[in-house]
Each structure stands twice: as structure tokens, then as C-alpha cells.
Design an enzyme around this catalytic site. Structure first.
Site, PDB file in Angstrom:
ATOM      1  N   HIS A 274       0.803  -1.222   0.000  1.00  0.00           N
ATOM      2  CA  HIS A 274       0.000   0.000   0.000  1.00  0.00           C
ATOM      3  C   HIS A 274       0.843   1.284   0.000  1.00  0.00           C
ATOM      4  CE1 HIS A 274       0.791  -0.266   4.328  1.00  0.00           C
ATOM      5  NE2 HIS A 274       0.451   1.013   4.423  1.00  0.00           N
ATOM      6  N   ASP A 275       2.069   1.215   0.508  1.00  0.00           N
ATOM      7  CA  ASP A 275       2.911   2.426   0.543  1.00  0.00           C
ATOM      8  C   ASP A 275       4.016   2.429  -0.504  1.00  0.00           C
ATOM      9  OD1 ASP A 275       1.670   4.009   2.377  1.00  0.00           O
ATOM     10  OD2 ASP A 275       2.850   3.317   4.106  1.00  0.00           O
ATOM     11  N   LYS A 278       5.677   5.519  -2.020  1.00  0.00           N
ATOM     12  CA  LYS A 278       6.631   6.363  -1.287  1.00  0.00           C
ATOM     13  C   LYS A 278       7.987   6.412  -1.973  1.00  0.00           C
ATOM     14  CE  LYS A 278       4.636   6.587   3.305  1.00  0.00           C
ATOM     15  NZ  LYS A 278       4.660   6.057   4.675  1.00  0.00           N
ATOM     16  N   HIS A 303       1.916   9.872  -2.490  1.00  0.00           N
ATOM     17  CA  HIS A 303       2.340   8.464  -2.587  1.00  0.00           C
ATOM     18  C   HIS A 303       1.187   7.507  -2.911  1.00  0.00           C
ATOM     19  CE1 HIS A 303       0.810   7.900   1.537  1.00  0.00           C
ATOM     20  NE2 HIS A 303       0.889   6.603   1.302  1.00  0.00           N
ATOM     21  N   HIS A 327      -6.233   3.962   0.361  1.00  0.00           N
ATOM     22  CA  HIS A 327      -5.979   3.635   1.778  1.00  0.00           C
ATOM     23  C   HIS A 327      -5.884   4.860   2.700  1.00  0.00           C
ATOM     24  CE1 HIS A 327      -1.620   4.211   0.849  1.00  0.00           C
ATOM     25  NE2 HIS A 327      -1.431   4.323   2.173  1.00  0.00           N
ATOM     26  N   HIS A 328      -5.819   6.086   2.107  1.00  0.00           N
ATOM     27  CA  HIS A 328      -5.885   7.285   2.954  1.00  0.00           C
ATOM     28  C   HIS A 328      -7.214   8.015   2.806  1.00  0.00           C
ATOM     29  CE1 HIS A 328      -1.891   7.304   4.733  1.00  0.00           C
ATOM     30  NE2 HIS A 328      -1.401   6.900   3.554  1.00  0.00           N
TER      31      HIS A 328
HETATM   32 FE   LIG Z   1       0.302   5.309   3.339  1.00  0.00          FE
END
Ligand SMILES: [Fe+2]
Length: 408
Positions: A274-275, A278, A303, A327-328
Site C-alpha cells: 500500500h505504501d 513512497k 504516494h 488507503h488514505h
Molecule cells: Fe500510506
């Protein structure tokens, strides 16, 4: 010299068969279409044997036989009657007429030939040895009385007996043939069954190979996902293990909520990736101690979209790209990047959101020490139903309270 046989038969096809059967065995044959013509031919040719049908026009077989047997010169010629033997009356009438042998229709050509051969081998006086005797036959209310040579009675019984034996043999052979056919059929069924069993075994083998392949592909996918996650974590030591722990918590929440194994496996992959976006954030911003300014925070926020851009080209069996970009996002629309709300946010993203926040707050960050699991849970519980899915929050809370789940 060839033995001569006279045949009286009104059916041309039957006569043809008899003619071919007998000439085929080397006998000479004269044909007559009825008893009258037969009588003429017998007088003319003086054959060694007479074979006659019963039902014939002009003069039937009985009359033909009777006339021959009453003739001083002709009576020594053995007379075979072809009869259906359908009633005892036929037999009595044949005996009365003086027939020496009977062959029942339908007959086997080999039986006919063996009868002909045995009859021709015997010496015929036409009178027998003991002279005619008077015979009474009382059958079914009918009384028959006639003079008959005992030799002819014996001949009659022998020929009838022969016929019966032959019919029995035919029956036996038919049964044998039937048995053979049945055995063949059973063997064919067994063969077919073997073939089907082999085919099924082959299919099972092929299916197992496909399953093995699938397992191996999943392993490859799993390895690739972990490698990608590790790449991100190597650039960002402060969130090292963040994705792994989000994956574990998401998985635990999904399982506790009763989702399928397939769904839960997907959650784990999404947790790991999910990240991934970044990667576009400069390392100094990611590892910066202290509070980020608005510019830096905007870079961080990018990101989610960047992660989606990286993952959308990969064909996962789960909506990994969608969960990554969402997801955010928050239920009340206060999240980023698009500010979507409610059911527009997929369930996987709602679970990831809770797991992500709880993990982030419960562990050390570059700009602050760990806040502890209680503060982390308080954040999601306080915002349950507004920012976070209440069912997901409830399950997450239970998991920690019951110690069913703890971070490594
Ligand atoms: Fe995140």
C-alpha cells in the site's frame, strides 16, 4: 457311380437349397415340383432315395409316399419326409403313408446330409425283416389304425430322436454363442471402464499439475510482493516493517470479519504494497525528524496516487491498485487523494486504513516516539463511523483486547 436322389418340393427357393446342398456333396439330383411329377420322375429314373415336402399342389407328400410304398418295384426306395412335425397327426399320417425317415423343418444342411448318408448306407428291402404289424394310435381322442413295418417305426423314432438331438445341439451352440457374446460384451465394458479410469487418472494428474503450478505462481507473486516492499523499506528505515505489520493486522481483521481465504490473502498483499508509492518521496523527507511543512506533506500525500500508478499495470487476482490509492480515503470524505466517501471506498481499503493508522501510531516514527497501542486504538474508536468503518474498528479493537493479535 453317384447315388441319385429325387426331390419333390414346390417351393423353388427350398428346392434350390436342397439341390445345391446335395450336389455339393456329390449326389446326382432330379427335381419335381409336386408329388405327381415326383412319381413320374421316380418311375423313370429309379433313384436311390426320395426326399419329399408334405404340402404340395396336385399330389401332396403323403399321397406321393403312399403310392411309392404300394408299388412293388418302388417300395424298396427309402423315403424321407420333410415335415414341420407341428402336430402328432402329421407323424401318424407320415407313418400311415409309409415314410421311412422324417426331417423336421427348418433343418440344418449337415443334419440333412448325415441322414441322407446313413439312409443310403443301409440295405432296404422295403418290407423290413419282421413284416408289417398292425399299429393302433389313440391320441387326443382320435384313433388311428394302420399296418406298418416295425423297421420303419424304428427308423421314425431314430430320425425323430436325431432331430431332437440336433435341435438340442443347436440350442446348446446358440447358448454357447450367446455366452461368448456376453463375455465379449463384458470384456468390452471392462476395457471401456479401464480406459475411462485411465482418462480420469490423467485428468486428476493434469488438475494436480495445474494446482501445483498455481501454488508455485502464488509463491512467486508472494516473493515479488515482499521484494517490492523491502525495496521501499530500505529507503525508509523508520517505517521498516510498517508494511509487513499492516499486512499482518489487515489479514487478522479480514479473517475475524469472516471473509474468504482468497480475500484475506489479497488483504495481505495489499498491506505489503500500500505504501509502494513512497518511492517518489525524497529520502530526506521520509526520514526527516520533526514536523513536515505543507509542501513536504503534499509530497508525502502523492504516494497514494503514485502507488496506484505503479501497481495498475500488474494483473493481480485482487483489487490491489484500488486499495492502494484509497488507503488514505476516509468514510466522511476527509481523506486523500480524491476525498471519496462511504461505500465508494472498497472494503479492502477500509480495512487497510484502520490497520495503517493503528500500526503507524503504535510504532516509532522519525518525528515522535511510539504513542502506544491504546492511543492508537483510541484514535480509530473515536472516529469510528465518521472516518473509519465501524465494523472494521470493532473487530480491530476486539483483536487487541482479547490479545488475539499483537504486533511483532
Ligand atoms: Fe500510506
Amino acid at each position: 457311380m453317384d447315388k441319385l436322389i429325387c426331390i419333390a418340393e414346390d417351393s423353388r427357393s427350398q428346392a434350390k437349397i436342397l439341390h445345391e446342398t446335395l450336389t455339393g456333396r456329390g449326389y446326382a439330383v432330379v427335381l419335381a415340383e409336386n408329388g405327381l411329377e415326383g412319381l413320374y420322375k421316380v418311375n423313370e429314373a429309379k433313384p436311390d432315395l426320395i426326399i419329399s415336402d408334405v404340402e404340395m399342389p396336385q399330389m401332396d407328400g403323403y399321397e406321393f409316399c403312399r403310392t411309392v410304398k404300394n408299388d412293388r418295384e418302388l417300395k424298396r426306395i427309402p423315403f424321407i419326409m420333410l415335415t414341420l412335425l407341428s402336430s402328432i397327426k402329421d407323424v401318424v399320417k407320415g407313418l400311415e403313408a409309409g415314410a421311412d425317415y422324417f426331417i423336421t423343418k427348418p433343418y440344418d444342411s449337415e443334419v440333412l446330409l448325415s441322414t441322407v448318408e446313413s439312409v443310403l448306407k443301409r440295405e432296404y428291402s422295403g418290407n423290413g425283416t419282421a413284416g408289417p404289424v398292425s399299429v393302433h394310435v389313440d391320441y387326443n381322442g382320435d384313433m388311428h389304425r394302420f399296418e406298418v413295418d416295425p423297421q420303419r417305426i424304428m427308423n421314425f423314432f431314430c430320425s425323430t430322436y436325431e432331430n431332437l438331438i440336433n435341435q438340442n445341439q443347436n440350442l446348446f451352440f446358440t447358448k454357447q454363442e450367446l455366452k461368448r457374446l456376453n463375455n465379449n460384451l463384458e470384456e468390452k465394458v471392462r476395457e471401456k471402464t479401464r480406459f475411462l479410469e485411465e482418462e480420469i487418472a490423467e485428468r486428476v494428474k493434469a488438475e494436480n499439475a495445474i494446482k501445483d503450478n498455481l501454488v508455485s505462481m502464488r509463491k512467486t507473486l508472494d516473493g515479488t510482493v515482499r521484494a517490492l516492499a523491502t525495496t521501499i523499506e530500505m529507503r525508509d528505515p523508520y517505517t521498516a516493517g510498517h508494511q509487513r505489520r499492516v499486512a499482518q493486522l489487515s489479514r487478522a481483521i479480514g479473517r475475524k470479519m469472516g471473509f474468504s481465504q482468497e480475500f484475506v490473502d489479497g488483504l495481505e498483499v495489499m498491506g505489503f504494497l500500500h505504501d509502494i508509492g513512497k518511492i517518489i518521496v525524497p529520502a530526506e523527507i521520509l526520514s526527516k525528524p520533526g514536523v513536515l511543512n505543507e509542501f513536504e506533506f503534499n509530497i508525502i500525500k502523492a504516494h497514494a496516487q503514485a502507488g496506484y500508478n505503479i501497481l495498475r499495470g500488474i494483473e493481480f487476482p485482487w483489487p490491489v491498485g484500488a486499495a492502494t490509492i484509497q488507503h488514505h480515503e476516509r468514510l466522511d470524505g476527509s481523506g486523500y487523494p480524491h476525498g471519496i466517501s462511504g461505500d465508494t471506498i472498497i472494503m479492502e481499503a477500509r480495512i487497510l486504513a484502520v490497520a495503517d493508522v493503528v500500526e503507524a501510531m503504535a510504532t516509532h516514527r522519525p518525528y515522535r516516539p511510539s504513542l502506544g497501542i491504546e492511543i492508537a486504538l483510541k484514535e480509530v474508536i473515536e472516529n469510528s463511523g465518521t472516518r473509519y468503518d465501524p465494523n472494521v474498528v470493532e473487530v480491530c479493537k476486539t483483536l487487541f483486547e482479547t490479545k488475539e493479535f499483537t504486533f511483532e
